[in-house]
Scaffold this motif. Structure first.
Motif, PDB file in Angstrom:
ATOM      1  N   ARG A 237      26.429  -7.916  41.118  1.00 52.74           N
ATOM      2  CA  ARG A 237      27.914  -7.988  41.104  1.00 52.74           C
ATOM      3  C   ARG A 237      28.503  -7.355  39.821  1.00 52.74           C
ATOM      4  NH1 ARG A 237      27.276 -13.301  42.978  1.00 52.74           N
ATOM      5  NH2 ARG A 237      27.887 -14.095  40.703  1.00 52.74           N
ATOM      6  N   LEU A 238      27.850  -7.310  38.799  1.00 51.52           N
ATOM      7  CA  LEU A 238      28.305  -6.661  37.617  1.00 51.52           C
ATOM      8  C   LEU A 238      28.042  -5.385  37.602  1.00 51.52           C
ATOM      9  CD1 LEU A 238      27.140  -9.319  34.933  1.00 51.52           C
ATOM     10  CD2 LEU A 238      29.556  -9.077  35.703  1.00 51.52           C
ATOM     11  N   LEU A 239      27.099  -4.810  38.294  1.00 55.48           N
ATOM     12  CA  LEU A 239      26.621  -3.368  38.214  1.00 55.48           C
ATOM     13  C   LEU A 239      27.739  -2.483  39.160  1.00 55.48           C
ATOM     14  CD1 LEU A 239      23.015  -3.196  38.903  1.00 55.48           C
ATOM     15  CD2 LEU A 239      24.095  -2.482  36.812  1.00 55.48           C
ATOM     16  N   ALA A 240      28.112  -1.553  38.481  1.00 53.30           N
ATOM     17  CA  ALA A 240      28.924  -0.375  39.210  1.00 53.30           C
ATOM     18  C   ALA A 240      28.374   0.374  40.398  1.00 53.30           C
ATOM     19  CB  ALA A 240      29.551   0.547  38.114  1.00 53.30           C
ATOM     20  N   PRO A 241      28.763   0.946  41.043  1.00 51.46           N
ATOM     21  CA  PRO A 241      28.044   1.894  42.265  1.00 51.46           C
ATOM     22  C   PRO A 241      27.281   2.825  41.189  1.00 51.46           C
ATOM     23  CG  PRO A 241      30.551   1.628  42.813  1.00 51.46           C
ATOM     24  CD  PRO A 241      30.434   0.769  41.480  1.00 51.46           C
ATOM     25  N   GLY A 242      26.183   2.935  41.789  1.00 50.15           N
ATOM     26  CA  GLY A 242      25.195   3.853  41.082  1.00 50.15           C
ATOM     27  C   GLY A 242      24.513   3.298  39.854  1.00 50.15           C
ATOM     28  N   GLY A 243      24.501   1.992  39.775  1.00 51.37           N
ATOM     29  CA  GLY A 243      24.062   1.260  38.568  1.00 51.37           C
ATOM     30  C   GLY A 243      22.517   0.841  38.592  1.00 51.37           C
ATOM     31  N   VAL A 244      22.241   0.675  37.582  1.00 50.73           N
ATOM     32  CA  VAL A 244      20.533   0.393  37.656  1.00 50.73           C
ATOM     33  C   VAL A 244      20.267  -0.987  36.570  1.00 50.73           C
ATOM     34  CG1 VAL A 244      19.784   2.820  38.226  1.00 50.73           C
ATOM     35  CG2 VAL A 244      19.877   1.960  35.797  1.00 50.73           C
ATOM     36  N   LEU A 245      19.215  -1.763  36.908  1.00 55.00           N
ATOM     37  CA  LEU A 245      18.937  -2.850  35.884  1.00 55.00           C
ATOM     38  C   LEU A 245      17.288  -2.630  35.653  1.00 55.00           C
ATOM     39  CD1 LEU A 245      19.658  -6.496  36.616  1.00 55.00           C
ATOM     40  CD2 LEU A 245      17.502  -5.918  36.475  1.00 55.00           C
ATOM     41  N   LEU A 246      17.430  -2.575  34.289  1.00 56.21           N
ATOM     42  CA  LEU A 246      15.892  -2.554  33.749  1.00 56.21           C
ATOM     43  C   LEU A 246      15.284  -3.726  33.328  1.00 56.21           C
ATOM     44  CD1 LEU A 246      14.273  -0.087  31.371  1.00 56.21           C
ATOM     45  CD2 LEU A 246      14.337  -2.403  30.799  1.00 56.21           C
ATOM     46  N   ILE A 247      14.210  -4.013  33.579  1.00 53.66           N
ATOM     47  CA  ILE A 247      13.513  -5.399  33.229  1.00 53.66           C
ATOM     48  C   ILE A 247      12.026  -5.039  32.715  1.00 53.66           C
ATOM     49  CG2 ILE A 247      12.256  -7.599  34.215  1.00 53.66           C
ATOM     50  CD1 ILE A 247      13.812  -6.987  36.821  1.00 53.66           C
ATOM     51  N   LEU A 248      11.840  -6.012  31.569  1.00 57.91           N
ATOM     52  CA  LEU A 248      10.616  -5.811  30.899  1.00 57.91           C
ATOM     53  C   LEU A 248      10.127  -7.117  30.655  1.00 57.91           C
ATOM     54  CD1 LEU A 248       8.367  -4.251  29.113  1.00 57.91           C
ATOM     55  CD2 LEU A 248       9.380  -4.944  27.127  1.00 57.91           C
ATOM     56  N   THR A 249       8.901  -7.499  31.122  1.00 57.74           N
ATOM     57  CA  THR A 249       8.480  -8.867  31.406  1.00 57.74           C
ATOM     58  C   THR A 249       7.040  -9.041  31.199  1.00 57.74           C
ATOM     59  OG1 THR A 249       8.817 -10.946  32.386  1.00 57.74           O
ATOM     60  CG2 THR A 249       8.364  -9.142  33.798  1.00 57.74           C
ATOM     61  N   VAL A 250       6.568 -10.058  31.026  1.00 52.03           N
ATOM     62  CA  VAL A 250       5.083 -10.328  31.222  1.00 52.03           C
ATOM     63  C   VAL A 250       4.597 -10.032  32.581  1.00 52.03           C
ATOM     64  CG1 VAL A 250       4.752 -11.380  29.299  1.00 52.03           C
ATOM     65  CG2 VAL A 250       5.228 -12.770  31.352  1.00 52.03           C
ATOM     66  N   ASN A 251       3.295  -9.708  32.895  1.00 53.16           N
ATOM     67  CA  ASN A 251       2.922  -9.311  34.407  1.00 53.16           C
ATOM     68  C   ASN A 251       1.960 -10.331  34.774  1.00 53.16           C
ATOM     69  OD1 ASN A 251       2.025  -8.203  36.645  1.00 53.16           O
ATOM     70  ND2 ASN A 251       1.159  -6.330  35.699  1.00 53.16           N
ATOM     71  N   ALA A 252       2.303 -11.125  35.821  1.00 52.90           N
ATOM     72  CA  ALA A 252       1.546 -12.382  36.379  1.00 52.90           C
ATOM     73  C   ALA A 252       0.351 -11.994  37.172  1.00 52.90           C
ATOM     74  CB  ALA A 252       2.438 -13.445  37.126  1.00 52.90           C
ATOM     75  N   ARG A 253       0.288 -10.493  37.306  1.00 52.32           N
ATOM     76  CA  ARG A 253      -0.789  -9.956  38.105  1.00 52.32           C
ATOM     77  C   ARG A 253      -1.886  -9.220  37.032  1.00 52.32           C
ATOM     78  NH1 ARG A 253      -0.658  -4.284  41.275  1.00 52.32           N
ATOM     79  NH2 ARG A 253      -2.741  -4.337  42.140  1.00 52.32           N
ATOM     80  N   SER A 254      -1.535  -9.578  35.676  1.00 49.69           N
ATOM     81  CA  SER A 254      -2.312  -8.971  34.659  1.00 49.69           C
ATOM     82  C   SER A 254      -3.811  -9.363  34.652  1.00 49.69           C
ATOM     83  CB  SER A 254      -1.757  -9.388  33.229  1.00 49.69           C
ATOM     84  OG  SER A 254      -2.525  -9.001  32.316  1.00 49.69           O
ATOM     85  N   THR A 255      -4.670  -8.565  34.514  1.00 42.17           N
ATOM     86  CA  THR A 255      -6.096  -8.636  34.506  1.00 42.17           C
ATOM     87  C   THR A 255      -6.277  -9.761  33.043  1.00 42.17           C
ATOM     88  OG1 THR A 255      -6.574  -6.819  35.445  1.00 42.17           O
ATOM     89  CG2 THR A 255      -8.378  -7.812  34.278  1.00 42.17           C
TER      90      THR A 255
END
Length: 356
Positions: A237-255
């Protein structure tokens, strides 16, 4: 001790100078062994009803028992009990969709207890420099989204002491941040001149609650959210039209997770939930996002060109990261709508469209 002995017998000393975090992507056959090890673990772990699981676990005042946030399955598989320096929790797997999460979890209204004091003391010095390098490398991986911020609004959710906001301001973004740590917010506002951070949730701050953001960033925040579906619906809801959201997080599929189990670097004191590329798709799809793209993470020293690995091993590491799990950290770009996909989804990024 036994795994290290087996490794010594299999590989001798030829990889002794390779850091542990990189060996799993470099030693021949390692990826296959770790994948087999993971399958054995998940098939062997008993599946329990939530009611039965509750009988085995004491509940602290700030905790609550959970069912899977991604698919609603109430069954549990206990996999790990990581801990250290006075803390310990239990990590379960959903047998329905594979989601990993801490159970018991933290009640949302008590989440601030984890950040009330001392949380910002390590966010300085070399740590700060390394974090900002990681931010720069991630922004490069999603170029051109972050190349030019002029006349674009940005919200850094979980902004800490403002390490990323400093970089966002340098790139011309009209930026602000929000965080739960009073100490971090105070420190950020002392050290930053052109941007401001706020204490609390986005809906508590009128300047943020009004929305219209072109970019929202979550740097190592996703694993800390006790109600991710509610939070991501709010982000959408907070994003404007054409907006994007970036995530950096630990990867639970990680070897690395499959290799090191409870000693995995992603199991830290304040982490609550652990996402893979599949479960983050579920999260984004259920909260109204139109598409998602992923960028592999090879490791900060490799990407910055400061690794001491020989060139042939760097190439092997990059290839194996791409062929397997995408790296120990997961880098995600979520697109609010088709306009966002059309504007930012070109170049090397592969956009996966998300169903309603």
């Amino acid at each position: 001790m036994a795994p290290r002995l087996l490794g010594r017998l299999a590989y001798g000393s030829r990889y002794d100078r390779v850091p542990w975090s990189q060996r799993v992507y470099i030693r021949p056959g390692e990826l296959l062994v770790r994948e087999a090890q993971w399958r054995w673990l998940t098939r062997r772990a008993p599946v329990m009803r939530l009611a039965d699981y509750q009988q085995l676990r004491p509940l602290k005042a700030i905790e609550e028992f959970l069912s899977c946030m991604m698919c609603g399955d109430s069954r549990q598989q206990l996999l790990f009990s990581p801990g250290g320096n006075g803390w310990r929790y239990h990590v379960v797997r959903c047998p329905g969709c594979g989601f990993l999460y801490r159970n018991p979890g933290i009640r949302p209204e008590r989440l601030g207890d984890l950040y009330a004091t001392g949380y910002n003391t390590f966010l300085t010095g070399r740590y700060a420099a390394n974090r900002q390098r990681r931010y720069e490398l991630t922004m490069q991986a999603f170029s051109p989204v972050f190349d030019e911020g002029k006349e674009r609004r940005l919200l850094d959710f979980g902004s800490g002491i403002g390490l990323f906001l400093e970089l966002a301001e340098q790139r011309g973004f009209d930026a602000c941040g929000v965080d739960l740590s009073p100490e971090s917010v105070a420190q950020a506002n002392e050290r930053l001149s052109g941007v401001r951070t706020y204490l609390g949730a986005p809906e508590d701050v009128p300047e943020i609650a009004a929305g219209g953001f072109d970019v929202i960033t979550l740097w190592s925040v996703l694993a800390h959210l006790p109600r991710p579906l509610d939070d991501f619906a709010a982000f959408r809801r907070l994003l404007a039209p054409g907006g994007v959201l970036l995530i950096l997080t630990v990867n639970a599929r990680s070897t690395q997770l499959k290799a090191y189990g409870p000693a995995w670097s992603g199991f830290t004191k304040n982490h609550l939930m652990f996402y893979s590329s599949q479960t983050v798709r579920t999260l984004l799809g259920r909260t109204g996002f139109a598409g998602v793209a992923f960028a592999p993470h090879y490791g900060d020293t490799v990407e910055a060109g400061t690794s001491r690995l020989p060139g042939d091993l760097v190439r092997r590491l990059r290839r194996n990261v791409e062929l397997s799990d995408g790296g120990n950290m997961m880098r995600v770009l979520a697109f609010a709508d088709e306009e966002a996909i059309g504007r930012w989804g070109g170049g090397p990024l592969t956009v996966h469209r998300l169903g309603a």
